[in-house]
Write an enzyme that holds these catalytic residues in place. Structure first.
Site, short mmCIF file in Angstrom:
data_model
loop_
_atom_site.label_atom_id
_atom_site.label_comp_id
_atom_site.label_asym_id
_atom_site.label_seq_id
_atom_site.Cartn_x
_atom_site.Cartn_y
_atom_site.Cartn_z
CD GLU A 141 38.47 35.96 41.79
OE1 GLU A 141 39.84 34.94 41.81
OE2 GLU A 141 38.45 37.23 41.89
CG HIS A 177 46.49 28.91 45.36
ND1 HIS A 177 48.34 28.97 44.32
CD2 HIS A 177 45.42 28.85 44.93
CE1 HIS A 177 47.17 29.56 43.52
NE2 HIS A 177 45.64 29.76 43.47
CG LEU A 202 40.82 36.80 38.23
CD1 LEU A 202 41.05 36.09 36.26
CD2 LEU A 202 41.87 36.05 39.23
CD GLU A 247 41.43 38.02 43.70
OE1 GLU A 247 41.64 38.90 42.75
OE2 GLU A 247 41.32 36.88 43.56
CG PHE A 274 42.80 34.47 45.63
CD1 PHE A 274 44.57 33.98 45.62
CD2 PHE A 274 41.94 33.49 45.11
CE1 PHE A 274 44.24 32.82 44.94
CE2 PHE A 274 41.92 32.80 44.71
CZ PHE A 274 43.49 32.28 44.49
#
Ligand SMILES: Cc1ncc(C[n+]2csc(CCOP(=O)(O)OP(=O)(O)O)c2C)c(N)n1
Ligand SMILES: Cc1ncc(C[n+]2csc(CCOP(=O)(O)OP(=O)(O)O)c2C)c(N)n1
Ligand SMILES: [Mg+2]
Ligand SMILES: [Mg+2]
Lengths: 330, 327, 330, 327
Positions: free
Chosen positions: D29, D126, D56, D58, D83
């Site tokens: 991305e 994250h 987007l 994955e 992700f």
């Protein structure tokens, strides 16, 4: 649609709350008052506000990384939201969540989510519960144009349709995922065109117009409450700021032109609504000014509140992992 | 005390909890027809609103279960271990993290029943034993019943628990029979096995064998045979890996001075590795011999029966490891 | 479309190969000659055969758990396929894969996959490679009606469309996923209706008619090779047997009626094609009979081959994990 | 020898390999705009056919990369560790398993570059450090560069490797500077760091500290401070976890008799657990003290800086553990 004045004013107020709140967040980020990033909702206020004002307090919403607008639109506390962004004890999540994870379960705000697309099944599940419990709560989820390409969206929309769940999928099409235009990632012209793949209504709405959003949402909510199933709404909108605070290094002109930005800025959702209220003489200049001042004051207070809120204690690190208080943390 | 298959014990647990609590429901692929067996007859008793067939959308319906649990329902989700990869984001980013991330605002009383088929020619795509990696993640309780009694009692506890639980159901056990007390025989009128409390299946003094899931029976057999050879083995079954009853393991090793861990998962970063690391840190001064792991070979599961049978721990491998620790 | 006789006969032969092969598999399963299950392709032969005959040897296919028909349609060796199902050394995967994981990379068969939906991105990737390499290889992937609800399908179709990849998505709509009717899980009437959500052609094809499949596929392949992008084909079909060998305990009538089964069995794809060849006098009765006998013989030989093939050695357990032969197995 | 940031070292590795081999390309991305930094300027040099921005999706584009690698390309995929949950099925069911399942018919020369942001207020969604669970899966090489030099050299090796590799890029290091030899200074004209070969950053005799990724620098600092206090620490950086250089670790422990493992991952079923279990089995008779793990607390990553800083290993925690093993 004949919308009562108090709703029209509430929309204005909520949009201003978001706008002023975000401006404070940007200010605080610049001076390094909080860690991490944040994704401003400026320019997109009408989408969340129009949608949330068409819902009840008992209804559910879930959101994404662009995370301040949705809860504020649904009526969250500015103080708790700002304190959370500051990582403080009085924040919604006691500082554990931060900007991307605001939540207020007491008023149906099931949480913002940092993994793109990940909260779409969650909102769908809340709608499933509502159906199983024979309640008439509806559920709405906000996600981006980028998120619409995630498998989670496909699976949830299909599930919601075959089970006729009371959920409204709200795509905030601000036309970019970070630097990537949706035109290069979404195979159809409008995300709402995909609704036909799930046998549900797909409605393209002017996302700069809170009344358009409110009206489309009102019909979607009616459908959902009546047991007629889900709807896909697409609010066509634009983010006025960069993707996230701290990503300034990516010169915006590399992926979107100054012209494009300026032409969208001219369609400021707050200006559009204010002008309409003034022109139609629903609100006076004084009333509008009051909303501005009042929301500015509340935002300033939130900033002060956050600044003064204590940091969590180290011991809190080990709290909230488990509902079960007897659980040992290894 | 009636004897029944592990599969039936699971079925009883679900049925009893569904009768008790209208918030409990079961969802998964082909659960009405009970393709995997544990939901037999439930559809007849509870109807399609509470025994819900889902589309093939693991990420979507795992998330829907989590979302439903966040607003007051108590879903049980049936799946295979190997299909959890498809729904991994919902398991990790949502089920495991939501509560902490939101400062404890929400309880997620959702149970994922993950069947582990292995040993019967299911090949690499259907033979995962992935509990070790869910132990790493945190926020998910991980239970691994090794007997029919525990299958029923732990699953009932899981359904009442307010945290997300993954119940790993060992496929090599599902058809095995074991004693499960009848409710009428029990003080409280029902079988609830607490989390975080190991079962000591054999008492012993020479070597501790910590055995997980399908290895429990193998370890008991190994202990019984070694007994005849004069080696006294203590068999400790943690029953739940998150929470883990460290105390029972450490106490046992303090007594025996030796530790073998039998784990059907692949050996690297396995539950066995974790338990070994705990023992090596906290029971070090009691140890009289190296800690031995008896886990699966670090390969994917080959289809051929000629190969597959060599992958997993066996009674013989456990016995050999115990003897090795005895020097 | 004017299809040369050799192609028409090849379709008949490949369908018979699949049919007879599957009958041997069923027989061997009954007598416990191999472990695990297997998912018979009987009744659906026209889908894979019509599609594969429209492709070249250098083109790629990927498949799913219903896994014997696709490679045989593409020209795989019956011997190696049966030996694989038996877990023997001479199998395609040296016994490591079994029924659900047949593959023959030497002729573009990128492998069957047990995780439903999981090979769809793989086939899409092969098409991406073809485009990047500026080759004109196309890629096709077979998946079920159930699989169409997986996020992997959505993501792959969208990806393929925005990148204009030479890939053909072939949904084998046999109307059930194990016991679950697609009508209760797919929100639209036909899976191919979803093509509009990806801006690609969606074609509903009679999956019992190999010529219909061949023709639809020929156009899809032409498009793909010309760089015009992907196509979604839906072959409407029916599995004549139960979902998998060993699942006999689920009485079929609980989810599909005897009437329904019988009416579909009347539309046997082999009978349809044979009748057509005979009626149009393209093939004589003798020619048709030869195909039957010949394919029966090859299937029987495959069974014998598998039975005689040696088991892999224990040491092979540790082979093939890594391309890198120096890798230690812990 | 020029000094550069880890980020730049990674960028150099990608650029050099892309120049060398037209089959190599980068996808992810916003890689053209280099949002995460490591792909800076690549788009200008290599154009949009080789620096590919993805939707987007994955699971979809991870799989596309794997599929492309199966038929002759050598993709590099950029993503964040967190992700990977979304694309987990493709990583496990396809990248890790395809080769074995298909009897070795196919090579999958694909590299996943997984950035680990942690320590900077990125919160639970994250901040994952998930390499331990990829160690359990098997079939994926797992590399964890701890210095700028290794970041470049290991990534180049990964791109040439014929197996799937996940390169975990420690976010706490990306902005750190380190020496990276110029190609002209090197015998072969380029920097290739082999897999499965640990680096000994400090020689010592009292205690071995095995340090992973972001912990390498902390362990070196700890060793240098402890040196002043008269404690001699050997710092072993495995650099790659699959394959793992057991020999170097065991030899070091054989020499020092003590072992501390510093690992930024959550402590349960961590790489530290695995290494501890190996040492407890294979270097047992050399051990003079319990094996200590210094890993992250078993909680999700809290946003608040007041909390987050207490989660991870620090120089101080490593020093305390070493001292504890010294009795
Ligand atoms: C699964 C996943 N992939 C990537 C990211 C990194 N990321 C965060 S926001 C974003 C763009 C999202 O675009 P869109 O859905 O359109 O929402 P917007 O930011 O435009 O509101 C990306 C790529 C992420 N958070 N989660
Ligand atoms: C991800 C995943 N979920 C569930 C299963 C179990 N399963 C195997 S085949 C199947 C049904 C598939 O239906 P469909 O895609 O229509 O293919 P068909 O069997 O009808 O050919 C199911 C549920 C699986 N293998 N993988
Ligand atoms: Mg967007
Ligand atoms: Mg089907």
């Amino acid at each position: 649609m004949n919308i009562p004045k108090d709703k029209l004013m509430l929309m204005l107020e909520r949009m201003w709350l978001i706008r002023n709140f975000e401006l404070k967040v940007i200010e605080a980020h610049k001076t390094g008052e909080f860690a991490g990033g944040a994704h401003p909702y400026i320019g997109e206020e009408a989408v969340a506000v129009g949608a949330c004002i068409a819902m009840r307090d008992t209804d559910y919403i879930a959101g994404n990384h662009r995370s301040h607008g949705h809860p504020i639109a649904k009526g969250a506390s500015l103080n708790k939201a700002m304190a959370e962004i500051f990582g403080r004890r009085d924040g919604y999540c006691k500082g554990k969540g931060g900007s991307m994870h605001l939540a207020d379960f007491s008023v149906g705000i099931l949480g913002e989510s940092g993994i793109v697309g990940s909260s779409v099944p969650i909102a769908t599940g809340a709608a499933l519960a509502s159906k199983l419990q024979k309640k008439d709560f509806v559920s709405a989820v906000f996600f981006g144009d980028g998120a619409s390409n995630q498998g989670a969206c496909h699976e949830s929309m299909n599930l919601a349709s075959v089970w006729k769940l009371p959920v409204i999928f709200i795509c905030e099409n601000n036309q970019y995922a970070v630097t990537t235009s949706y035109k290069s990632t979404v195979a159809v012209e409008h995300v709402s065109d995909r609704a036909s793949a799930y046998n549900m209504p797909g409605v393209l709405v002017d996302g700069q117009d809170c009344i358009a959003m409110y009206e489309a949402m009102t019909e979607a909510v009616r459908r959902a409450r009546a047991g007629e199933g889900p709807t896909l709404l697409e609010g066509l909108t634009y983010r006025f700021e960069e993707h996230s605070l701290g990503l300034g290094k990516i010169r915006r002109s590399e992926y979107r032109t100054e012209d494009e930005i300026n032409s969208w800025r001219k369609r400021d959702p707050i200006v559009i609504h204010e002008d309409r209220l003034l022109k139609s003489e629903i609100a006076s200049q004084a009333e509008v000014q009051h909303v501005r001042d009042h929301t500015e004051k509340l935002s300033m207070e939130a900033l002060e509140f956050a600044r003064k809120s204590p940091w969590p204690e180290v011991s809190e690190l080990f709290e909230d992992m488990w509902a079960d208080k007897t659980m040992p943390i290894p | 005390m009636p004897e029944m298959m592990v599969m039936q014990a699971l079925n009883q647990a679900i049925a009893e909890e569904m009768r008790r609590d209208p918030k409990v429901f079961l969802m998964g692929e082909d659960v009405r027809a009970s393709v995997y067996g544990a939901s037999a007859n439930l559809s007849r008793e509870f109807g399609p609103d509470r025994i819900i067939d889902t589309p093939l959308s693991e990420n979507g319906f795992f998330g829907a279960a989590i979302g439903a649990s966040a607003v007051g329902m108590r879903p049980i989700v049936e799946t295979l271990t190997s299909f959890m990869w498809v729904g991994m984001d919902q398991l990790v980013s949502q089920a495991a993290k939501m509560r902490y991330m939101f400062g404890g605002q929400v309880n997620l009383p959702v149970v994922f029943r993950a069947v582990m088929y292995y040993g019967g020619g299911s090949a690499a795509h259907h033979s995962d034993r992935s509990y070790p990696l869910f132990m790493n993640i945190g926020g998910l309780k991980v239970i691994v019943p090794g007997t029919a009694r525990d299958a029923k009692g732990l699953l009932k506890t899981a359904i009442r628990d307010n945290d997300p639980v993954i119940c790993f159901e060992d496929g090599t056990l599902l058809g095995q029979r074991g004693f499960v007390p009848d409710n009428s025989e029990l003080p409280g009128g029902e079988l609830l096995v607490p989390f975080g409390k190991a079962a000591i299946h054999r008492q012993g003094t020479d070597c501790t064998v910590v055995a997980i899931a399908g290895c429990v029976g193998l370890a008991i057999q190994a202990a019984d045979e070694l007994q005849k050879e004069g080696i006294s083995v203590e068999v400790v079954d943690p029953r739940t890996l998150v929470p883990l009853d460290k105390t029972s393991i450490l106490e046992s090793v303090a007594k025996t001075g030796r530790c073998v861990i039998a784990d059907p998962a692949a050996k690297v970063c396995s539950a066995a590795s974790e338990i070994a690391s705990i023992v090596a840190e906290e029971a070090f001064w009691s140890l009289q011999a190296p800690i031995m792991k008896v886990a699966s070979e670090q390969v994917h599961i080959p289809f051929s029966q000629a190969l597959e049978k060599h992958v997993y721990p066996t009674k013989e491998k456990i016995m050999a490891a115990v003897k090795k620790t005895m020097g």
